[in-house]
Scaffold this motif. Sequence first.
Motif, PDB file in Angstrom:
ATOM      1  N   LYS B 186       0.831  -1.210   0.000  1.00 41.79           N
ATOM      2  CA  LYS B 186       0.000   0.000   0.000  1.00 41.79           C
ATOM      3  C   LYS B 186       0.867   1.262   0.000  1.00 41.79           C
ATOM      4  CE  LYS B 186      -3.894  -1.964   2.439  1.00 41.79           C
ATOM      5  NZ  LYS B 186      -4.284  -2.197   3.828  1.00 41.79           N
ATOM      6  N   ILE B 187       2.050   1.164   0.608  1.00 44.16           N
ATOM      7  CA  ILE B 187       2.911   2.354   0.698  1.00 44.16           C
ATOM      8  C   ILE B 187       3.657   2.582  -0.615  1.00 44.16           C
ATOM      9  CG2 ILE B 187       4.852   3.391   1.916  1.00 44.16           C
ATOM     10  CD1 ILE B 187       4.071   1.681   4.333  1.00 44.16           C
ATOM     11  N   THR B 188       4.119   1.483  -1.211  1.00 45.39           N
ATOM     12  CA  THR B 188       4.933   1.594  -2.424  1.00 45.39           C
ATOM     13  C   THR B 188       4.101   2.137  -3.587  1.00 45.39           C
ATOM     14  OG1 THR B 188       6.171  -0.310  -1.673  1.00 45.39           O
ATOM     15  CG2 THR B 188       6.436   0.323  -3.980  1.00 45.39           C
ATOM     16  N   VAL B 189       4.663   3.105  -4.273  1.00 43.45           N
ATOM     17  CA  VAL B 189       3.889   3.732  -5.344  1.00 43.45           C
ATOM     18  C   VAL B 189       4.825   4.197  -6.459  1.00 43.45           C
ATOM     19  CG1 VAL B 189       3.916   5.989  -4.211  1.00 43.45           C
ATOM     20  CG2 VAL B 189       2.063   5.439  -5.761  1.00 43.45           C
ATOM     21  N   ASP B 190       4.395   4.045  -7.726  1.00 46.22           N
ATOM     22  CA  ASP B 190       5.232   4.521  -8.834  1.00 46.22           C
ATOM     23  C   ASP B 190       4.831   5.953  -9.208  1.00 46.22           C
ATOM     24  OD1 ASP B 190       2.989   4.430 -10.425  1.00 46.22           O
ATOM     25  OD2 ASP B 190       3.631   2.708 -11.612  1.00 46.22           O
ATOM     26  N   SER B 191       5.494   6.521 -10.205  1.00 47.95           N
ATOM     27  CA  SER B 191       5.283   7.947 -10.484  1.00 47.95           C
ATOM     28  C   SER B 191       3.875   8.230 -11.002  1.00 47.95           C
ATOM     29  CB  SER B 191       6.334   8.442 -11.471  1.00 47.95           C
ATOM     30  OG  SER B 191       6.167   7.770 -12.692  1.00 47.95           O
ATOM     31  N   LYS B 192       3.154   7.168 -11.434  1.00 47.32           N
ATOM     32  CA  LYS B 192       1.780   7.377 -11.894  1.00 47.32           C
ATOM     33  C   LYS B 192       0.769   7.040 -10.813  1.00 47.32           C
ATOM     34  CE  LYS B 192       2.632   7.351 -16.712  1.00 47.32           C
ATOM     35  NZ  LYS B 192       3.890   6.567 -16.919  1.00 47.32           N
ATOM     36  N   GLY B 193       1.246   6.792  -9.610  1.00 49.97           N
ATOM     37  CA  GLY B 193       0.337   6.540  -8.497  1.00 49.97           C
ATOM     38  C   GLY B 193      -0.139   5.108  -8.373  1.00 49.97           C
ATOM     39  N   LYS B 194       0.514   4.186  -9.115  1.00 52.17           N
ATOM     40  CA  LYS B 194       0.079   2.787  -9.052  1.00 52.17           C
ATOM     41  C   LYS B 194       0.877   2.025  -7.993  1.00 52.17           C
ATOM     42  CE  LYS B 194      -2.624   3.180 -12.639  1.00 52.17           C
ATOM     43  NZ  LYS B 194      -4.057   3.283 -12.384  1.00 52.17           N
ATOM     44  N   HIS B 195       0.229   1.036  -7.419  1.00 52.29           N
ATOM     45  CA  HIS B 195       0.873   0.209  -6.397  1.00 52.29           C
ATOM     46  C   HIS B 195       1.234  -1.158  -6.969  1.00 52.29           C
ATOM     47  CE1 HIS B 195      -0.211   3.028  -3.223  1.00 52.29           C
ATOM     48  NE2 HIS B 195      -1.352   3.188  -3.868  1.00 52.29           N
ATOM     49  N   PRO B 196       2.184  -1.867  -6.311  1.00 52.82           N
ATOM     50  CA  PRO B 196       2.505  -3.220  -6.773  1.00 52.82           C
ATOM     51  C   PRO B 196       1.230  -4.060  -6.776  1.00 52.82           C
ATOM     52  CG  PRO B 196       4.032  -2.536  -5.067  1.00 52.82           C
ATOM     53  CD  PRO B 196       2.981  -1.479  -5.141  1.00 52.82           C
ATOM     54  N   GLY B 197       1.020  -4.817  -7.846  1.00 51.69           N
ATOM     55  CA  GLY B 197      -0.209  -5.604  -7.950  1.00 51.69           C
ATOM     56  C   GLY B 197      -1.193  -4.952  -8.906  1.00 51.69           C
ATOM     57  N   ASP B 198      -1.140  -3.613  -9.045  1.00 54.85           N
ATOM     58  CA  ASP B 198      -1.992  -2.948 -10.041  1.00 54.85           C
ATOM     59  C   ASP B 198      -1.515  -3.356 -11.436  1.00 54.85           C
ATOM     60  OD1 ASP B 198      -3.163  -1.742  -7.948  1.00 54.85           O
ATOM     61  OD2 ASP B 198      -2.361   0.285  -8.313  1.00 54.85           O
ATOM     62  N   ASN B 202       4.605   0.166 -12.689  1.00 51.02           N
ATOM     63  CA  ASN B 202       5.926   0.116 -13.308  1.00 51.02           C
ATOM     64  C   ASN B 202       7.014   0.004 -12.229  1.00 51.02           C
ATOM     65  OD1 ASN B 202       8.261   0.380 -14.731  1.00 51.02           O
ATOM     66  ND2 ASN B 202       7.758   2.374 -15.648  1.00 51.02           N
ATOM     67  N   ALA B 203       7.551  -1.195 -12.072  1.00 51.18           N
ATOM     68  CA  ALA B 203       8.525  -1.448 -11.002  1.00 51.18           C
ATOM     69  C   ALA B 203       9.820  -0.686 -11.229  1.00 51.18           C
ATOM     70  CB  ALA B 203       8.812  -2.940 -10.909  1.00 51.18           C
ATOM     71  N   LYS B 204      10.030  -0.175 -12.450  1.00 48.43           N
ATOM     72  CA  LYS B 204      11.282   0.539 -12.729  1.00 48.43           C
ATOM     73  C   LYS B 204      11.164   2.028 -12.436  1.00 48.43           C
ATOM     74  CE  LYS B 204      14.013  -2.437 -15.291  1.00 48.43           C
ATOM     75  NZ  LYS B 204      13.587  -3.476 -16.225  1.00 48.43           N
ATOM     76  N   ASP B 205       9.978   2.433 -12.004  1.00 52.72           N
ATOM     77  CA  ASP B 205       9.754   3.866 -11.825  1.00 52.72           C
ATOM     78  C   ASP B 205       9.082   4.156 -10.488  1.00 52.72           C
ATOM     79  OD1 ASP B 205       9.782   6.501 -12.495  1.00 52.72           O
ATOM     80  OD2 ASP B 205       7.926   6.423 -13.663  1.00 52.72           O
ATOM     81  N   ILE B 206       9.634   3.554  -9.437  1.00 53.90           N
ATOM     82  CA  ILE B 206       9.012   3.695  -8.119  1.00 53.90           C
ATOM     83  C   ILE B 206       9.490   4.982  -7.458  1.00 53.90           C
ATOM     84  CG2 ILE B 206       8.877   2.657  -5.814  1.00 53.90           C
ATOM     85  CD1 ILE B 206       9.203  -0.067  -7.262  1.00 53.90           C
ATOM     86  N   VAL B 207       8.554   5.740  -6.903  1.00 52.87           N
ATOM     87  CA  VAL B 207       8.960   6.983  -6.247  1.00 52.87           C
ATOM     88  C   VAL B 207       8.924   6.861  -4.725  1.00 52.87           C
ATOM     89  CG1 VAL B 207       8.335   8.530  -8.131  1.00 52.87           C
ATOM     90  CG2 VAL B 207       6.612   7.922  -6.430  1.00 52.87           C
ATOM     91  N   ARG B 208       8.203   5.847  -4.230  1.00 55.75           N
ATOM     92  CA  ARG B 208       8.194   5.648  -2.784  1.00 55.75           C
ATOM     93  C   ARG B 208       8.131   4.153  -2.481  1.00 55.75           C
ATOM     94  NH1 ARG B 208       3.415   8.461  -0.083  1.00 55.75           N
ATOM     95  NH2 ARG B 208       2.391   6.448  -0.270  1.00 55.75           N
ATOM     96  N   TYR B 209       9.049   3.728  -1.626  1.00 51.57           N
ATOM     97  CA  TYR B 209       9.121   2.309  -1.296  1.00 51.57           C
ATOM     98  C   TYR B 209       8.517   2.039   0.076  1.00 51.57           C
ATOM     99  CZ  TYR B 209      12.294   1.252  -5.157  1.00 51.57           C
ATOM    100  OH  TYR B 209      12.848   1.052  -6.387  1.00 51.57           O
ATOM    101  N   GLY B 210       8.101   0.779   0.277  1.00 49.20           N
ATOM    102  CA  GLY B 210       7.530   0.393   1.567  1.00 49.20           C
ATOM    103  C   GLY B 210       8.571   0.316   2.657  1.00 49.20           C
TER     104      GLY B 210
END
Lengths: 300, 449
Positions: B186-198, B202-210
């Motif tokens: 829930k914490i991890t999010v990429d630059s487009k606001g998507k979370h892992p599992g969505d 994009n795992a190569k463009d993560i802006v915040r990690y858990g």
Amino acid sequence: MAHSKLGFNEKRQTFWGWILISPLCLGLTLWVAFPMGLSFFTSLAKWDMLSKAQFVGFKNYISIFTEDELFLKSIRNTLYFTFLSVPLQMITALAGALLLNSQVKGKRVFRTIFYLPSLIPLVVSSVMWLWLFNNQYGLINYFLHSFGINRIQWIDSKEMVIPSLTIMNVWNIGNVIIIFLAGLQGIPNDLMEAVDIDGGTYWHKFRYVMLPLLSPIILYNMIVNMIKCLQLFVEPYIMTNGGPVNSSLSFVLHIYNNAFKYGKMGTANAMAWVLFILTMGISLLIFKTSTLWTYYEGDK
Amino acid sequence: MKSKFFVFICIFVLISSGFCFANGQKETSADQVTLKYIYWGSPAEDAAVKQALSDFEAANPTIKVEPMYLPGDLDGSTYNAKMKALAVSNTLPDVGYFRPEEFGNYAENDYFLKLDDLMARDGMGESYLSQTWLKIKGNTYGAYTAAECQVMWYNKKVLEEAGIPIPPTDYKNAWTWDEFVSVLKKITVDSKGKHPGDATFNAKDIVRYGVSYDLWSAMYYPSVWSNGGDIIGADGKTVYIDKPETIEAFQNLADLMNVHHVMPRMSGGTNISPLTMLANNQLGFYVTGQWTLLDLGGMKDFDYGVAALPIMKKPAQIYVSGVNVVFKATKHPEEAWALQKWMMDPSKTLDLYTSGLWMPTKKSYYTDEKDLAKWLNNDVHPQGFKEAVVDSMAVAINEPIKIRNINQIWGDYLNAAVESIWIGEKTAKEALTEVAEKVRKSGLLQGSY
């Protein structure tokens, strides 16, 4: 041989000669010959620097070749780095020197830019490159990313770590450029003019005048850089600690680990001697083959 | 003429050795004693230790303490190299920190002062946690500098934004591993606001990690122990690294990076300090050593909290620390021991504890409410620190430092194997089964000190 044949003046000269070079002799004995001897002796012993040394003969030499798989891996890593770095450095430095030697605008600025990296201590530039290479927030990946190129795992992947260190090494070639530049500026102008008169192009000047006259300098730079590359230590020590999965474990870093981390001074010294022989071997090889491509003015 | 040359050499040597003598005999006044104290650490730790040393000087006017500070390196190799050079050249200091993994070797070679008699005389043994004293063959040669362990910090703002409730602080009822992973997603999010599992994450463009775990040997143990595994037995002869429980624990950690994408990949020292990422809202949780509280506490306007370590099968904790020793070479054993005692006494060096750098080794600072309040009630220690960290020391196991060659076993074998799991090159099962065989055959399993 009787040495009373020397006249008084000559005797005095010899005496003062000895006096004047004695600090050097003493220095060489104390700081070179003695440590080398000690290093060879300890390479024949099992010694952790804390307890007493035990003489084991050539066991250390045998075990590094037969038991230590990291030894061969570290040699492979170091040679890979050397053979990648040296030619790249030579070409880049020569190109840089040609640029500085030509009538380009802002020559002084370029000179400063090229030489600047050499003034930064290696530890500092290592930390700087650590940031540049950072796969998430590093400047290089930031640029690549803004052009839509996927981030590259520079020093975090086994394949890229040595090429990354090479890039860093090529960046740091100010000294090599300076030496090339000195060589280029020592080339007599009349030879260049002769090419002009014969209707030759810049390529002809480079191929038939500059390159042959520079060949002894190329040889010098090549040997010096090769030795430097074989002694790669600071960059992997600071930046990767030999990782990932030992793919940047350089030979000297492995020696260091054995000596100071695992307390195996004997093994480390044996490895240092292997490095010495390896370096000498490669240098000799280059020297021997250099007669084929170096040109000395005045030689037949 | 030959003899003249010889005489010249002799004179030269005599003069230079004269300089050496002159240097060695600096101490003149009989009642003034100078001690050297050696230690490592972050700049903040340096400042804190210097303060403690000068307090000691103030309380003992006849003793001067010269600090010998070496900037901290995570695996201690620089510190070890320095120590070895000092030992070989007979210039060891009087008192100071010591790398735990080298403790047995030096103790066996008689480099430390035996402390048992001094401890008995001053009634020291009983009032300290029993784990504190480090014995080799029945004799005490050193003490853990502090009680230190693994902790999990979090960034309150990040958790609030992700809609995560306040994490449990009771170390016995912490999140299970699955609960923890679902929170991290829930914490991890990429630059487009998507979370892992969505679908379009994009795992190569993560802006915040858990989360970020510190990945070095001592920090693996709590997870491994929590899952019922181990690495090398305390006997120094049995290899447990290929036990299914151990394998599962390592795979769980690696999956955070390679499967769930909730943790930044890292190796060596290549990443921006996770502490900085935590403070920059780029990280939700950071699992690290408790001593980072010193640096955390110094960060302005950053709201952090502490949570209990997630549990794989049972709660686990490690007791890890540098060692404090008196070197046998000291010319002033009494004064050196006094300094050692001072550094171990929270009533004398309270700053080191209230600032978050250390946790006390003295028993009463865990059991006595008044003493507990002295070091825990301040702005640095976040709420829940007692339940999540201090209380978890009840299940803490000492870092296995007495295993012979443990440093080389990690350096030559385990580190590379574990790294190959982190970078996703091998599964934990492949890497650890393979390396276990190599370690068994390496000849390095020579028991313990």
